[in-house]
Design a protein around this motif. Structure first.
Motif, short mmCIF file in Angstrom:
data_model
loop_
_atom_site.label_atom_id
_atom_site.label_comp_id
_atom_site.label_asym_id
_atom_site.label_seq_id
_atom_site.Cartn_x
_atom_site.Cartn_y
_atom_site.Cartn_z
N ARG A 267 0.86 -1.19 0.00
CA ARG A 267 0.00 0.00 0.00
C ARG A 267 0.89 1.23 0.00
NH1 ARG A 267 -4.90 -0.39 3.54
NH2 ARG A 267 -5.50 -1.48 1.64
N THR B 36 0.92 5.33 0.17
CA THR B 36 0.07 6.36 0.76
C THR B 36 0.55 7.73 0.30
OG1 THR B 36 -0.38 5.00 2.70
CG2 THR B 36 -0.75 7.38 2.92
N ASN C 173 -3.73 16.76 5.12
CA ASN C 173 -3.10 16.04 6.22
C ASN C 173 -2.24 17.01 7.01
OD1 ASN C 173 -1.71 14.33 7.87
ND2 ASN C 173 -0.88 13.05 6.26
N CYS D 46 4.86 10.54 -1.23
CA CYS D 46 4.44 9.16 -1.44
C CYS D 46 5.22 8.26 -0.49
CB CYS D 46 4.68 8.76 -2.89
SG CYS D 46 4.13 7.09 -3.29
N ASN E 61 -6.26 10.79 2.65
CA ASN E 61 -5.09 10.18 2.02
C ASN E 61 -5.54 9.39 0.81
OD1 ASN E 61 -3.34 11.11 3.99
ND2 ASN E 61 -3.24 9.18 5.10
N THR F 243 -4.71 6.08 -1.15
CA THR F 243 -3.96 4.83 -0.98
C THR F 243 -4.03 4.04 -2.27
OG1 THR F 243 -5.83 3.59 -0.05
CG2 THR F 243 -4.37 4.74 1.51
#
Length: 191
Positions: free
Chosen positions: A129, A131, A136, A155, A175, A177
């Protein structure tokens, strides 16, 4: 001499950076159209039979992590978001991309410590994964009890098979993903 997969750090900022303003514009449009569904998620790429119900449902998978249990399709939400699509297409050029989502966490929300057993590069038939924070500013993401300071547009790979938790601050976070099947291209940034 390079590291082995078992020696990969539990967190690595990858050398990709995406335009924060363009990411935020696409997400703001989707939020205004209230596309967020269950658990504050917008799926941008998902199992084909869920995106197009006329497609046959695949047999139950023994292991969902390897991503080959079904075909994957982009959603209309991704198609309507030009920059998000550009970001996802960048990864599709280099790797097999499966699940792609926008994960929205409300202000002051907490996600209890947990592990995701199939989200780590060193696990056979795993998914990785990636992100990309978009909104944020106040999130505290802890991996192995140490905060990971992710900034919008960056990233990140994180070994999510390890314990992790989230404590959000006074503003919501969103976010992007992107779940990819590990390949030599991706491994070249991690090992």
């Amino acid at each position: 001499m390079g590291n082995t997969l078992e020696q990969v750090s539990d967190r690595i900022q990858l050398p990709f950076h995406f335009d924060v303003e363009k990411l935020q514009q696409d997400v703001t449009t989707l939020i205004q159209n209230d596309f967020f569904i269950y658990y504050k998620v917008i799926t941008l790429r998902g199992p084909a039979h869920q995106i197009n119900p006329s497609l046959p449902i695949p047999p139950l998978a023994d292991d969902y992590a390897d991503g080959t249990w079904c075909d994957w399709l982009d959603t209309k939400e991704l198609a309507s978001s030009s920059y998000l699509k550009e970001v996802v297409d960048f990864f599709k050029e280099h790797a097999t991309v499966n699940l792609v989502r926008l994960l929205r966490l409300e202000q002051q929300a907490k996600v209890k410590e947990h592990t995701d057993p199939t989200l780590a590069i060193h696990i056979e038939k795993s998914m990785v994964r990636l992100t990309i924070p978009i909104f944020n500013t106040d999130e505290k993401f802890y991996l192995n009890n140490t905060q990971v300071n992710m900034k919008p547009g960056e990233c990140w790979y994180m070994r999510l098979s390890d314990p992790h938790r989230i404590e959000n601050g006074p503003t919501e976070r969103v976010n992007l993903t992107i779940d990819v099947i590990p390949n030599e291209w991706l491994k070249s940034f991690l090992i």
